[in-house]
Design a protein around this motif. Structure first.
Motif, mmCIF file in Angstrom:
data_model
loop_
_atom_site.group_PDB
_atom_site.id
_atom_site.type_symbol
_atom_site.label_atom_id
_atom_site.label_comp_id
_atom_site.label_asym_id
_atom_site.label_seq_id
_atom_site.Cartn_x
_atom_site.Cartn_y
_atom_site.Cartn_z
ATOM 1 N N THR A 237 1.011 -1.248 -0.029
ATOM 2 C CA THR A 237 0.008 0.075 0.025
ATOM 3 C C THR A 237 1.085 0.823 -0.271
ATOM 4 N N VAL A 238 0.423 2.797 -0.831
ATOM 5 C CA VAL A 238 1.281 3.941 -1.209
ATOM 6 C C VAL A 238 0.410 4.358 -0.527
ATOM 7 N N PHE A 239 0.931 4.971 0.543
ATOM 8 C CA PHE A 239 0.507 6.698 0.670
ATOM 9 C C PHE A 239 0.984 7.596 0.398
ATOM 10 N N LEU A 240 0.328 8.188 -0.190
ATOM 11 C CA LEU A 240 0.457 9.601 -1.072
ATOM 12 C C LEU A 240 0.300 11.155 -0.676
ATOM 13 N N PHE A 241 1.242 12.015 -0.098
ATOM 14 C CA PHE A 241 1.003 13.071 0.420
ATOM 15 C C PHE A 241 1.069 14.378 0.541
ATOM 16 N N LYS A 242 0.880 15.251 0.290
ATOM 17 C CA LYS A 242 0.373 16.494 -0.503
ATOM 18 C C LYS A 242 0.994 17.161 0.968
ATOM 19 N N TYR A 243 1.613 18.702 0.221
ATOM 20 C CA TYR A 243 2.042 20.097 0.567
ATOM 21 C C TYR A 243 0.663 20.882 0.949
ATOM 22 N N LEU A 244 0.322 21.442 1.354
ATOM 23 C CA LEU A 244 -1.062 22.271 0.792
ATOM 24 C C LEU A 244 -0.775 23.612 2.891
ATOM 25 N N GLU A 246 1.287 24.416 4.325
ATOM 26 C CA GLU A 246 2.196 24.905 5.276
ATOM 27 C C GLU A 246 1.799 23.398 6.284
ATOM 28 N N ASN A 247 1.319 22.828 5.784
ATOM 29 C CA ASN A 247 0.662 21.243 6.160
ATOM 30 C C ASN A 247 0.569 19.595 5.043
ATOM 31 N N PHE A 248 0.948 19.426 5.625
ATOM 32 C CA PHE A 248 0.914 17.928 4.597
ATOM 33 C C PHE A 248 0.240 17.144 5.083
ATOM 34 N N TYR A 249 -1.037 17.040 3.723
ATOM 35 C CA TYR A 249 -2.299 16.292 3.729
ATOM 36 C C TYR A 249 -2.372 14.327 3.263
ATOM 37 N N PHE A 250 -2.401 13.601 3.859
ATOM 38 C CA PHE A 250 -2.777 12.415 3.258
ATOM 39 C C PHE A 250 -3.854 12.324 2.287
ATOM 40 N N TYR A 251 -3.721 12.088 1.018
ATOM 41 C CA TYR A 251 -5.432 13.277 -0.190
ATOM 42 C C TYR A 251 -5.298 11.641 -0.843
ATOM 43 N N ILE A 273 -9.031 8.487 -4.047
ATOM 44 C CA ILE A 273 -8.777 9.713 -3.434
ATOM 45 C C ILE A 273 -9.485 9.819 -2.098
ATOM 46 N N LEU A 274 -8.866 10.593 -1.612
ATOM 47 C CA LEU A 274 -9.649 10.759 -0.352
ATOM 48 C C LEU A 274 -10.844 12.161 -0.259
ATOM 49 N N ASP A 275 -11.507 11.802 0.358
ATOM 50 C CA ASP A 275 -12.848 13.654 -0.186
ATOM 51 C C ASP A 275 -12.283 13.847 0.699
ATOM 52 N N THR A 276 -11.956 13.658 1.752
ATOM 53 C CA THR A 276 -11.227 15.086 3.179
ATOM 54 C C THR A 276 -9.697 14.246 3.095
ATOM 55 N N PRO A 277 -9.205 15.840 2.509
ATOM 56 C CA PRO A 277 -7.370 15.205 2.819
ATOM 57 C C PRO A 277 -6.888 15.437 4.560
ATOM 58 N N ILE A 278 -6.241 14.221 4.586
ATOM 59 C CA ILE A 278 -6.262 14.391 6.688
ATOM 60 C C ILE A 278 -4.877 14.438 6.802
ATOM 61 N N LEU A 279 -4.362 15.489 7.975
ATOM 62 C CA LEU A 279 -3.784 15.701 8.444
ATOM 63 C C LEU A 279 -2.565 14.687 8.548
ATOM 64 N N PHE A 280 -1.240 14.679 8.440
ATOM 65 C CA PHE A 280 0.134 14.161 8.885
ATOM 66 C C PHE A 280 0.157 13.130 9.871
#
Length: 290
Positions: A237-244, A246-251, A273-280
């Motif tokens: 399983t690969v979890f991808l995080f995006k910088y938004l 000034e925080n990193f979100y699991f999306y 793709i998550l409906d609501t991204p989650i903070l790292f």
């Protein structure tokens, strides 16, 4: 004939301006031509270098010899330690297999990411086995070197760095951030992923370790970073995080689930793709593994 000196002066200024514009346009055209030529030459040089790697006789040439010739200094140091600690290891990452059965290779697309980094697509046919991976190329001391072997679910260099607890810096505008996998905390069945900003821990995510589930690698991406988990029979399983903001979100999450097939195992790929991204720091990794 009487000539208006003001008119003559304006004509001289206009002619000078026109000549200057043409000169600038000419200089710009030359610069664009040189830049295009440099880009073509870089691609040609890279293709020639990678071609040279796969011209070797893989039935006779040992992986260690190829490593010493073509790997970056960092990746070669990792591989060298591996060879010294386990000299009887058979796996050859160049052919993506344990044994060579007259392998053939096809060099695919070359993507230049920057002046010093590129990616090259490789397809391998080794007997009845077929596989593909990417070479991450690094321009080191004026010469191209292989800096990583990557698939969608694996990365050799970052797996080594993660398991050794080494710092993993992010790139570009996120360069002030880095991550590190820390195994030794109070509970032996737990580990932590630390997120640093300017070398100071800003967030920590506690993860379970041991058994058939383990965190395999943390790797940087253009948008942030990704985390590779392995579970079951090589299921990943690969979890991808995006910088938004000034925080990193699991999306986004990609799952490779293995299942029995006629000839061993096969894999099913799903993407979400998550409906609501989650903070790292709030992500429960086990909740999203399967």
């Amino acid at each position: 004939m009487i000539i208006d000196m003001r008119y003559l002066f304006l004509c001289i200024i206009l002619i000078t301006a026109i000549c200057g514009c043409k000169s600038k346009e000419s200089d710009s055209a030359v610069a664009d031509s040189v830049q295009q030529k440099d880009t073509v030459n870089a691609a040609d040089t890279l293709y020639a270098f990678v071609s040279k790697i796969y011209e070797h006789n893989f039935m006779k040439t040992k992986a260690y010899v190829l490593d010493s010739l073509y790997l970056s200094s960092e990746l070669f140091s990792f591989r060298k330690e591996g060879y010294e600690s386990n000299p009887n290891a058979y796996y050859n990452h160049w052919i993506d297999d344990e044994y060579a059965y007259y392998p053939s290779f096809k060099i695919g697309e070359i993507t230049q990411l920057s002046d010093t980094t590129s990616i090259v697509d490789i397809k391998v046919s080794n007997g009845e086995s077929k596989s593909k991976y990417q070479l991450v190329m690094l321009l080191e001391n004026g010469k191209w070197k292989v800096d990583d072997f990557v698939t969608e679910t694996s990365t050799e260099k970052f797996t080594i760095k993660t398991q050794r607890g080494l710092e993993i810096p992010l790139r570009g505008s996120m360069a002030e951030y880095s991550l590190r996998f820390c195994e030794q905390i109070e509970n032996e069945h737990e580990a932590a992923i630390n997120l640093y900003k300017n070398k100071t821990v800003v967030f920590q995510n506690i993860v379970n370790v041991g058994g058939h589930i383990y965190l395999e690698a943390i790797s940087d991406t253009k948008e942030g970073f990704k985390i590779f988990y392995c579970w079951g029979h090589n299921s990943r399983t690969v979890f991808l995080f995006k910088y938004l903001k000034e925080n990193f979100y699991f999306y986004k999450i990609i799952r490779y689930s293995s299942f029995e097939a006629e000839e061993g195992y096969d894999y099913k790929r799903t993407e979400e793709i998550l409906d609501t991204p989650i903070l790292f720091q709030d992500v429960d990794f086990e909740k999203y593994l399967y």
